[in-house]
Write an enzyme that holds these catalytic residues in place. Structure first.
Site, PDB file in Angstrom:
ATOM      1  NE  ARG A  51      -5.064 -47.747   7.393  1.00  0.00           N
ATOM      2  CZ  ARG A  51      -5.058 -48.327   8.571  1.00  0.00           C
ATOM      3  NH1 ARG A  51      -3.985 -48.948   8.987  1.00  0.00           N
ATOM      4  NH2 ARG A  51      -6.119 -48.283   9.346  1.00  0.00           N
ATOM      5  CE  LYS A 147     -11.464 -34.533  22.754  1.00  0.00           C
ATOM      6  NZ  LYS A 147     -12.426 -34.260  23.748  1.00  0.00           N
ATOM      7  CG  ASP A 176     -10.489 -27.150  23.168  1.00  0.00           C
ATOM      8  OD1 ASP A 176     -11.690 -27.290  22.864  1.00  0.00           O
ATOM      9  OD2 ASP A 176     -10.065 -27.324  24.316  1.00  0.00           O
ATOM     10  CG  HIS A 177     -14.923 -28.854  19.189  1.00  0.00           C
ATOM     11  ND1 HIS A 177     -14.416 -30.028  19.692  1.00  0.00           N
ATOM     12  CD2 HIS A 177     -16.162 -28.739  19.690  1.00  0.00           C
ATOM     13  CE1 HIS A 177     -15.322 -30.590  20.454  1.00  0.00           C
ATOM     14  NE2 HIS A 177     -16.391 -29.826  20.479  1.00  0.00           N
ATOM     15  CE  LYS A 181     -19.152 -25.741  21.664  1.00  0.00           C
ATOM     16  NZ  LYS A 181     -20.126 -26.149  20.656  1.00  0.00           N
ATOM     17  CD  GLU A 215     -20.368 -35.038  26.358  1.00  0.00           C
ATOM     18  OE1 GLU A 215     -20.207 -35.055  25.142  1.00  0.00           O
ATOM     19  OE2 GLU A 215     -19.641 -35.651  27.155  1.00  0.00           O
ATOM     20  CG  ASP A 234     -13.027 -37.231  26.344  1.00  0.00           C
ATOM     21  OD1 ASP A 234     -12.280 -37.249  25.343  1.00  0.00           O
ATOM     22  OD2 ASP A 234     -14.274 -37.238  26.265  1.00  0.00           O
ATOM     23  CG  HIS A 239     -13.423 -29.531  25.515  1.00  0.00           C
ATOM     24  ND1 HIS A 239     -12.738 -29.158  24.398  1.00  0.00           N
ATOM     25  CD2 HIS A 239     -13.886 -30.778  25.256  1.00  0.00           C
ATOM     26  CE1 HIS A 239     -12.778 -30.135  23.502  1.00  0.00           C
ATOM     27  NE2 HIS A 239     -13.465 -31.133  24.009  1.00  0.00           N
ATOM     28  CE  LYS A 330     -18.545 -38.923  27.393  1.00  0.00           C
ATOM     29  NZ  LYS A 330     -18.505 -38.152  26.154  1.00  0.00           N
TER      30      LYS A 330
HETATM   31  P1  NAD Z   1     -11.252 -42.812  12.291  1.00  0.00           P
HETATM   32  O1  NAD Z   1     -10.726 -44.088  12.862  1.00  0.00           O
HETATM   33  O2  NAD Z   1     -12.686 -42.752  11.904  1.00  0.00           O
HETATM   34  O3  NAD Z   1     -10.391 -42.454  10.994  1.00  0.00           O
HETATM   35  C1  NAD Z   1      -9.013 -42.621  10.940  1.00  0.00           C
HETATM   36  C2  NAD Z   1      -8.501 -42.148   9.589  1.00  0.00           C
HETATM   37  O4  NAD Z   1      -7.078 -42.316   9.598  1.00  0.00           O
HETATM   38  C3  NAD Z   1      -9.023 -42.927   8.395  1.00  0.00           C
HETATM   39  O5  NAD Z   1      -9.237 -42.035   7.336  1.00  0.00           O
HETATM   40  C4  NAD Z   1      -7.860 -43.866   8.059  1.00  0.00           C
HETATM   41  O6  NAD Z   1      -7.796 -44.217   6.684  1.00  0.00           O
HETATM   42  C5  NAD Z   1      -6.696 -42.990   8.422  1.00  0.00           C
HETATM   43  N1  NAD Z   1      -5.502 -43.787   8.714  1.00  0.00           N
HETATM   44  C6  NAD Z   1      -5.337 -44.724   9.668  1.00  0.00           C
HETATM   45  N2  NAD Z   1      -4.092 -45.266   9.585  1.00  0.00           N
HETATM   46  C7  NAD Z   1      -3.473 -44.651   8.548  1.00  0.00           C
HETATM   47  C8  NAD Z   1      -2.189 -44.769   7.958  1.00  0.00           C
HETATM   48  N3  NAD Z   1      -1.276 -45.638   8.408  1.00  0.00           N
HETATM   49  N4  NAD Z   1      -1.908 -43.972   6.914  1.00  0.00           N
HETATM   50  C9  NAD Z   1      -2.801 -43.086   6.441  1.00  0.00           C
HETATM   51  N5  NAD Z   1      -4.024 -42.916   6.965  1.00  0.00           N
HETATM   52  C10 NAD Z   1      -4.359 -43.709   7.993  1.00  0.00           C
HETATM   53  O7  NAD Z   1     -10.846 -41.680  13.324  1.00  0.00           O
HETATM   54  P2  NAD Z   1     -11.611 -40.274  13.602  1.00  0.00           P
HETATM   55  O8  NAD Z   1     -12.725 -40.533  14.557  1.00  0.00           O
HETATM   56  O9  NAD Z   1     -11.918 -39.594  12.332  1.00  0.00           O
HETATM   57  O10 NAD Z   1     -10.512 -39.474  14.426  1.00  0.00           O
HETATM   58  C11 NAD Z   1      -9.363 -38.876  13.826  1.00  0.00           C
HETATM   59  C12 NAD Z   1      -8.621 -38.051  14.874  1.00  0.00           C
HETATM   60  O11 NAD Z   1      -9.456 -37.029  15.354  1.00  0.00           O
HETATM   61  C13 NAD Z   1      -8.187 -38.846  16.098  1.00  0.00           C
HETATM   62  O12 NAD Z   1      -6.978 -38.321  16.584  1.00  0.00           O
HETATM   63  C14 NAD Z   1      -9.291 -38.565  17.090  1.00  0.00           C
HETATM   64  O13 NAD Z   1      -8.845 -38.681  18.422  1.00  0.00           O
HETATM   65  C15 NAD Z   1      -9.605 -37.124  16.757  1.00  0.00           C
HETATM   66  N6  NAD Z   1     -10.959 -36.698  17.140  1.00  0.00           N
HETATM   67  C16 NAD Z   1     -12.057 -37.320  16.613  1.00  0.00           C
HETATM   68  C17 NAD Z   1     -13.316 -36.879  16.960  1.00  0.00           C
HETATM   69  C18 NAD Z   1     -14.563 -37.511  16.386  1.00  0.00           C
HETATM   70  O14 NAD Z   1     -15.645 -37.002  16.690  1.00  0.00           O
HETATM   71  N7  NAD Z   1     -14.473 -38.550  15.579  1.00  0.00           N
HETATM   72  C19 NAD Z   1     -13.472 -35.810  17.851  1.00  0.00           C
HETATM   73  C20 NAD Z   1     -12.337 -35.181  18.362  1.00  0.00           C
HETATM   74  C21 NAD Z   1     -11.091 -35.648  17.983  1.00  0.00           C
END
Ligand code: NAD
Length: 483
Positions: A51, A147, A176-177, A181, A215, A234, A239, A330
Site C-alpha cells: 500500500r 500462516k 510453515d517455516h 529447517k 521460546e 499459533d 508447527h 513463551k
Molecule cells: P505487516 O502489517 O508488517 O505488513 C502488512 C503489509 O501488507 C504491508 O506491506 C502493507 O502495505 C500491506 N497491505 C496492507 N493492506 C493492504 C492493501 N489493502 N493492499 C495492498 N497491500 C496491503 O504484516 P507482516 O507482519 O509482514 O505479516 C504479513 C503476513 O505474514 C500476515 O499474514 C502474518 O500473519 C504473516 N506472518 C508474519 C510473521 C512475522 O514475523 N511478521 C510471521 C509469520 C506469519
C-alpha cells in the site's frame, strides 16, 4: 563443506506486503543470501507490491536498510547494489483498482512467476481475484500463503475455497517455516535412510515421544493480536503438528510431494481427541518490573494461553498406546525446539547391582543448534567392575559436517527456492491443514465450555507445575529445556 546450490530458473516474484515486517525481516534478507550464493538467476526480478506510496528507488532504499539490519551477512556493497537492481516496486491496493494494470504490464509470462501473499489472510481473496481479473496469473503461476491459515476449521475451509476459485492445489504453497529447517528434513533422512532406527520405530520399542518448542520471548508488542489466538492455534495446530507428522508417519513410497503429504494426513486423521486432564494451559506471571501475560495482552481477564502441554495418542498399528507429549510456550527458560524419542527400558539387566533405568533416547534438536543426539549405555571407564553410565553420541551438524552457519540456508530461503522449483513437498496441502483444525477445534471448544483458567507460571521457568505432573503421574519426565 559448502552447501550445494541447486539452480532455479529465471523468475518474477511478486511480494504482496513487500514493505511489511515479514518481508523486511525474513523474505528479502533471505533472497539476498540466495543471491549471494548464486542461486538467483540473473534476469530474475523481485517486485514489491504494497500500500505504501513508494517508487522503486524508495523501495530499494528500504530494503537496503532491512538487509543491513536483518541480513545476517557481511556487508558487501557491490553485491547489495547488484541485488537491489533486481528489485522493483508498485503501489497496489488489494481491495481497489490501483496498481493492478501496472503490475500486469510488468509481469513476464515466459519465466516462472510466483506471488507471495505476505499480507493479512483477509486480503487473500481480493488478491487472488484481482490476479485473475487483470490477467496477471496463469495456470503455471504459483501463490505462496503465510500462516495463520484460518483460526478454525470453518475459516480454513473458507480460505481454501477462496484460493481454489482461482488456483489449483498444485499452484498453492502454504508456508510453515518449520518444515524448511535442515533438521526437520534430516528427520526424514534419519528415519528412511537408515536401517538402524526404522525397525524400532513403533509401540514395541518406543516408550513415548516428546516434542518441545520453547521460546524465551513474550508477546509484548503484539499481545493484543496474540491474545486472539494463543499457543494452541499459533504453534500446536501447525508447527508442532507438522513435527508430530514427520516423526510418526509411515514411509512414503517415494519422496515426492503428494506421497509425503498423504502419509502426514493419515497421521493427523488417526490422532485421538485429547482428554481434559491431558491438557495444561498456562500464562506467564509478572516478575519484578516484567509484565505478566495479561498485561502484555492488554486484557486483565484474558483466558488465552501463552503455554500449553498436552498428551495425545495416535490410533494406528504402529503407535497404539504410545503417548505423544507436546508442549510449547513463551517466556520459558531457554529457546529450544527438540523432538525426543524415548525407547523402552531393557526388560532385564544382566549386570549385578545395576538398578538404574537405562534407556536409549534419540533427541533431535531444531534450534538453536541443529543436531541429533543418541543416548547409549556403556561401561563407566576404569576399575570398579561393570558400572554402567549413559552417554550421548552427539552429532551437531555444524561440527560434524563442518558447515559454516552462513552456508546453511535459513528455512524461508529454502522454501522460497522450492516454490521457484515447483517442489511442494515441504508445504502443507489444503486437506492437511483442514484435518489439523478438525483435531484442534474440539480441544479448544472443550476448554471454553469448561471455562478453563490457565495456570500461572514463572517467567524463565519450564511452564506450570501441572505440566510437570502431566508426565510425572505416568512415571515419565520432560527433558530439561536448555539451549
Ligand atoms: P505487516 O502489517 O508488517 O505488513 C502488512 C503489509 O501488507 C504491508 O506491506 C502493507 O502495505 C500491506 N497491505 C496492507 N493492506 C493492504 C492493501 N489493502 N493492499 C495492498 N497491500 C496491503 O504484516 P507482516 O507482519 O509482514 O505479516 C504479513 C503476513 O505474514 C500476515 O499474514 C502474518 O500473519 C504473516 N506472518 C508474519 C510473521 C512475522 O514475523 N511478521 C510471521 C509469520 C506469519
Amino acid at each position: 563443506m559448502v552447501s550445494r546450490v541447486i539452480p532455479v530458473e529465471e523468475f518474477d516474484l511478486v511480494i504482496f506486503g513487500g514493505t511489511g515486517d515479514l518481508a523486511r525481516r525474513k523474505i528479502l534478507p533471505g533472497l539476498f543470501r540466495r543471491f549471494l550464493s548464486g542461486q538467483m538467476p540473473s534476469g530474475s526480478r523481485i517486485i514489491g507490491a504494497a500500500r505504501s506510496d513508494l517508487d522503486t528507488d524508495g523501495y530499494r532504499q528500504m530494503i537496503r536498510a532491512a538487509i543491513a539490519e536483518f541480513g545476517g551477512v557481511e556487508k558487501s556493497d557491490t553485491k547489495i547494489e547488484e541485488f537491489l537492481a533486481q528489485l522493483h516496486y508498485i503501489p497496489v491496493d488489494a481491495k481497489g483498482e490501483a496498481g493492478w494494470k501496472e503490475l500486469h504490464d510488468l509481469i513476464r509470462f515466459e519465466v516462472v512467476n510466483a506471488f507471495y501473499f505476505s499480507v493479512a489472510p483477509s486480503l487473500f481473496g481480493d488478491l487472488a481475484e484481482r490476479l485473475h481479473t487483470f490477467n496477471i496469473a496463469d495456470n503455471d503461476s504459483r501463490v505462496v500463503v503465510e500462516k495463520p491459515f484460518g483460526r478454525d476449521l470453518a475459516t480454513a475451509q473458507e480460505l481454501n475455497d477462496t484460493l481454489a476459485e482461482h488456483f489449483n492445489e498444485t499452484q498453492i504453497y502454504r508456508i510453515d517455516h518449520y518444515l524448511g529447517k535442515e533438521t526437520v528434513q534430516n528427520l526424514m533422512a534419519v528415519r528412511f535412510g537408515n536401517m538402524l532406527f526404522e525397525p524400532l520405530w513403533n509401540n514395541h520399542y518406543v516408550d513415548h515421544i516428546q516434542i518441545t518448542v520453547a521460546e524465551t520471548v513474550g508477546v509484548g508488542g503484539r499481545g493484543a493480536y496474540y491474545d486472539k489466538s494463543g499457543a494452541m492455534r499459533d504453534m500446536v495446530q501447525n508447527h508442532l503438528m507438522q513435527l508430530l507428522c514427520l516423526i510418526a508417519m509411515e514411509a512414503p513410497s517415494q519422496f515426492d510431494a503428494d506421497a509425503v503429504r498423504d502419509e502426514k494426513l493419515k497421521v493427523i486423521r488417526a490422532l485421538q481427541g485429547v482428554e481434559p486432564h491431558h491438557i495444561v494451559r498456562g500464562q506467564y506471571d509478572a516478575k519484578g518490573d516484567k509484565a505478566s501475560y495479561r498485561q502484555d495482552a492488554e486484557d486483565p481477564k484474558s483466558f488465552t494461553e501463552s503455554f500449553i502441554a498436552l498428551r495425545c495418542e495416535i490410533a494406528n498399528w504402529r503407535w497404539a498406546g504410545v503417548p505423544f507429549y507436546m508442549r510449547t510456550g513463551k517466556k520459558l527458560k531457554a529457546r529450544s525446539s527438540e523432538i525426543t524419542v524415548v525407547f523402552k527400558d531393557l526388560g532385564h539387566s544382566i549386570f549385578p547391582g545395576d538398578e538404574k533405568r537405562h534407556r536409549n533416547i534419540l533427541s533431535i534438536q531444531l534450534q538453536p543448534n541443529e543436531g541429533i543426539q543418541l543416548q547409549v549405555t556403556i561401561k563407566e571407564p576404569g576399575p570398579g567392575g561393570m558400572r554402567l553410565i549413559d552417554v550421548p553420541l552427539d552429532m551437531t551438524f555444524a561440527d560434524a559436517l563442518g558447515l559454516d552457519a552462513d552456508d546453511s540456508p535459513d528455512a524461508y530461503e529454502r522454501l522460497i527456492m522450492d516454490v521457484m522449483r515447483g517442489n511442494q513437498t515441504l508445504f502443507m496441502r489444503g486437506d492437511e491443514v483442514e484435518a489439523a483444525w478438525a483435531w484442534t477445534d474440539p480441544i479448544i471448544e472443550g476448554w471454553k465450555a469448561r471455562s478453563d483458567v490457565p495456570k500461572l507460571y514463572d517467567q524463565g521457568s519450564s511452564g506450570p507445575e501441572d505440566a510437570m505432573a502431566l508426565m510425572h503421574r505416568e512415571d515419565r519426565r520432560w527433558r530439561d529445556i536448555k539451549e
